[in-house]
Design a protein around this motif. Sequence first.
Motif, short mmCIF file in Angstrom:
data_model
loop_
_atom_site.label_atom_id
_atom_site.label_comp_id
_atom_site.label_asym_id
_atom_site.label_seq_id
_atom_site.Cartn_x
_atom_site.Cartn_y
_atom_site.Cartn_z
N MET A 1 0.87 -1.33 -0.08
CA MET A 1 -0.01 0.02 0.21
C MET A 1 0.78 1.20 0.03
SD MET A 1 -3.26 0.21 2.23
CE MET A 1 -3.95 -1.25 2.88
N ILE A 2 1.05 1.79 -1.00
CA ILE A 2 1.88 3.03 -1.44
C ILE A 2 1.27 3.76 -2.49
CG2 ILE A 2 4.29 2.27 -0.48
CD1 ILE A 2 5.02 1.68 -3.22
N PRO A 3 1.49 5.14 -2.35
CA PRO A 3 0.53 5.90 -3.27
C PRO A 3 0.75 5.64 -4.62
CG PRO A 3 1.78 7.30 -1.64
CD PRO A 3 2.29 5.93 -1.49
N THR A 4 2.05 5.05 -5.04
CA THR A 4 2.16 4.84 -6.68
C THR A 4 1.42 3.38 -7.12
OG1 THR A 4 3.90 3.30 -5.73
CG2 THR A 4 4.47 5.83 -6.89
N ILE A 5 0.93 2.53 -6.06
CA ILE A 5 0.14 1.37 -6.30
C ILE A 5 -1.18 1.79 -6.01
CG2 ILE A 5 -0.08 -0.86 -6.14
CD1 ILE A 5 2.64 -0.64 -6.60
N GLN A 7 -5.21 1.31 -5.19
CA GLN A 7 -5.64 0.44 -4.23
C GLN A 7 -7.30 0.57 -4.56
OE1 GLN A 7 -4.79 -1.99 -1.78
NE2 GLN A 7 -2.71 -1.73 -2.32
N TYR A 15 -9.43 3.07 5.26
CA TYR A 15 -8.28 3.33 5.95
C TYR A 15 -8.24 4.98 6.50
CZ TYR A 15 -2.92 2.70 6.98
OH TYR A 15 -1.70 2.45 7.24
N ARG A 16 -8.74 5.83 5.72
CA ARG A 16 -8.82 7.30 6.04
C ARG A 16 -9.50 7.59 7.25
NH1 ARG A 16 -8.67 9.82 0.73
NH2 ARG A 16 -6.19 9.85 0.27
N TYR A 18 -10.29 5.27 9.43
CA TYR A 18 -9.70 4.82 10.80
C TYR A 18 -8.79 5.79 11.41
CZ TYR A 18 -6.58 2.15 13.90
OH TYR A 18 -5.87 1.91 14.94
N VAL A 19 -8.09 6.36 10.38
CA VAL A 19 -7.01 7.39 10.77
C VAL A 19 -7.63 8.36 11.55
CG1 VAL A 19 -5.05 9.13 10.11
CG2 VAL A 19 -5.30 6.55 8.98
N PHE A 22 -9.02 7.70 14.78
CA PHE A 22 -7.67 7.72 15.90
C PHE A 22 -7.52 8.91 16.27
CE2 PHE A 22 -3.22 7.98 16.64
CZ PHE A 22 -2.90 6.98 17.51
N PHE A 23 -7.51 10.01 15.19
CA PHE A 23 -6.98 11.25 15.90
C PHE A 23 -8.03 12.11 16.75
CE2 PHE A 23 -3.60 10.65 12.92
CZ PHE A 23 -2.46 11.08 13.59
N TYR A 25 -9.83 10.08 18.70
CA TYR A 25 -9.58 9.33 20.32
C TYR A 25 -8.15 10.11 20.74
CZ TYR A 25 -7.29 5.59 22.64
OH TYR A 25 -6.73 4.89 23.72
N LEU A 26 -7.30 10.66 19.98
CA LEU A 26 -6.28 11.36 20.50
C LEU A 26 -6.56 12.38 21.20
CD1 LEU A 26 -2.89 11.12 18.59
CD2 LEU A 26 -3.60 9.93 20.74
N ILE B 87 -1.48 3.32 11.66
CA ILE B 87 -1.29 4.90 11.92
C ILE B 87 0.16 5.28 11.68
CG2 ILE B 87 -1.48 6.76 13.45
CD1 ILE B 87 -4.13 5.80 12.85
N LEU B 94 2.05 6.80 3.67
CA LEU B 94 1.06 7.44 2.73
C LEU B 94 0.66 8.85 2.90
CD1 LEU B 94 -1.76 4.64 3.25
CD2 LEU B 94 -0.21 4.80 1.36
N TYR B 161 -4.22 4.64 25.50
CA TYR B 161 -4.10 6.08 25.16
C TYR B 161 -2.75 6.63 25.84
CZ TYR B 161 -5.32 10.98 24.81
OH TYR B 161 -5.23 12.50 24.52
N TYR B 187 5.32 -5.94 -5.29
CA TYR B 187 3.93 -5.69 -6.19
C TYR B 187 4.34 -6.17 -7.67
CZ TYR B 187 0.95 -3.66 -2.93
OH TYR B 187 -0.15 -3.40 -1.83
#
Lengths: 284, 288
Positions: A1-5, A7, A15-16, A18-19, A22-23, A25-26, B87, B94, B161, B187
Amino acid sequence: MIPTIPQPAFVTWCYRAYVTVFFIYLALPLTVVCVFAFNNSVFPSPPWEGFTLAWFFGTEAPFIGVFNERSIMRSIGTSAFVALWVSGLAVTVGTCNAFLFVRHEFRGKALLYMLMLLPLIIPGVILGISILVFSSAIANTLEDATGLWFDGLRPGLILVILGQFSFITTFATLVISARLQKFDPSLEEAALNLGATKLGTVRQITLPFLMPAILASAIVSVLMSFENFNTTLMLVGSDSPLTITMFDKLKQGSTPVLNAVSLLLIVISAVLGLFSLFFPQRRG
Amino acid sequence: MRSDASKLGFYLLLAPILLWLVVLIILPHVGLFVVSISEKVGPREYQTGLGNYATFFGEPLYWRTFARTAIMSILATALTLILGFPIAYYIAKLSRGRTKTTLFLMCMIPFWVSELVRTFGWMILLRETGVISTGLQNLGLISGPIELLYNDAAIMVGLVYTSILFMVVPLVTTLDSLDDSLIEAGYDLGGTTVSIMREIVIPHAMPGIVSGCIVVFMLSLGNYLTPILLGGKDSLWFTGMIYTQFITRFNWELGSALGFLLLGLSSAIVFLGLKLSKQSLSNTMGRA
């Protein structure tokens, strides 16, 4: 999973999400602490009763603000006193250690380096009780032998300073060593060639080069000392630093005055923290 | 190093570190061990023996709390790794430029704030009259106030946390050093996302995973605030017991023994972690 491949869009979206969660939650606990510092109610909990600055500047009970609450102001002073001592000691010893580990080869260096790292893996509570037990043993022996009192070795600010110093020095050593390793020795050689003394070279060439790391580790030491709880808890005497005072108040039942102190702490530590990150780079 | 002056300089540099390590680290721990193997037989009379350790193994409350603390710390470490890895990967691989710096800083800020403040925040959120309970009532999802505080789940939320930053930071550092072209090559050679993660990314991130796990485990094991404030009266934590023996009961001999057991457990786990991953302490911690 990297920007050039590429998905599937669904995966990227999850994924976004989840991130983001998470923030949230922080940020959530710190946000509510700050928000309720301005609530016009005697409890730091909903409902929202309106905006007030009474928890900072209030003078009438029950709305006594931070700046007028003597126990809190006194403990901030105590914390600052401890933090300055710890920071000064840790940076001094840390700088010596950096020179020792980067500049000298000697037998047992690897062992000494490992011992230097040990405070990182000893739980703070254990560090606290071991220093407590040891200093009390010394105090008892000395008092039996001389008949004098050795209050400095009993729980109190001196032990708190020593306890925090014992592990914060490791951090200072690591930060300053990392910078010293990047130093180009030919600069020192040039100074020596031009007739500078060895001590003069260190003072005028090497130390200015180390200054960003020294300042950064001083700031980090102050922060760590200010917020240390575990080691301090075991060694504290009658003068309690801020974290201990706040803990006692929190156990008794909290009022928004604690939110106000916390807000100040959050702002100060965020500013100092950012400063410690950017300072070394600016003069890189 | 050959001249007398530089030899003097060397000893002057050696003095502070020896003073620090011997007086504040080594001797106190030797002292702690000596106290832990002395039994009180009368007022100011002690004899050497393993009685304090026998008390620990004989009293279920002690060793059960010990085991509970260890298991919950392991669980907290695993959770932190599972939650933190995506994360760290997102930040390292990413995101680019300013977004990356911002996300990384947002991870760091809670770490600079006192643990007491973070725990206080969770108390405001989770308690019966707290933000979450009130919010759910206003939404009509629940009919009466619910108490989310004072249970093991609350402790877990607090522990994760408090320590997640110590997992994310080393992970970001190691993942940053992994060249994207290696993943692309994976890949190109027909690897799937899962197989690339397993065979390229995770092996590369191993040093970060180990140092993160060690730090998080230690922080959880030695934590005092979170279990005491977020856990209920029955949620015992081993550091709380040590505190009780030392400060409340004034039984320093038993307290020292308990302290030594905690130190033993934490050292054993650190040692095991380093051995399993074939890392050394200087490598893992020195880069912190």
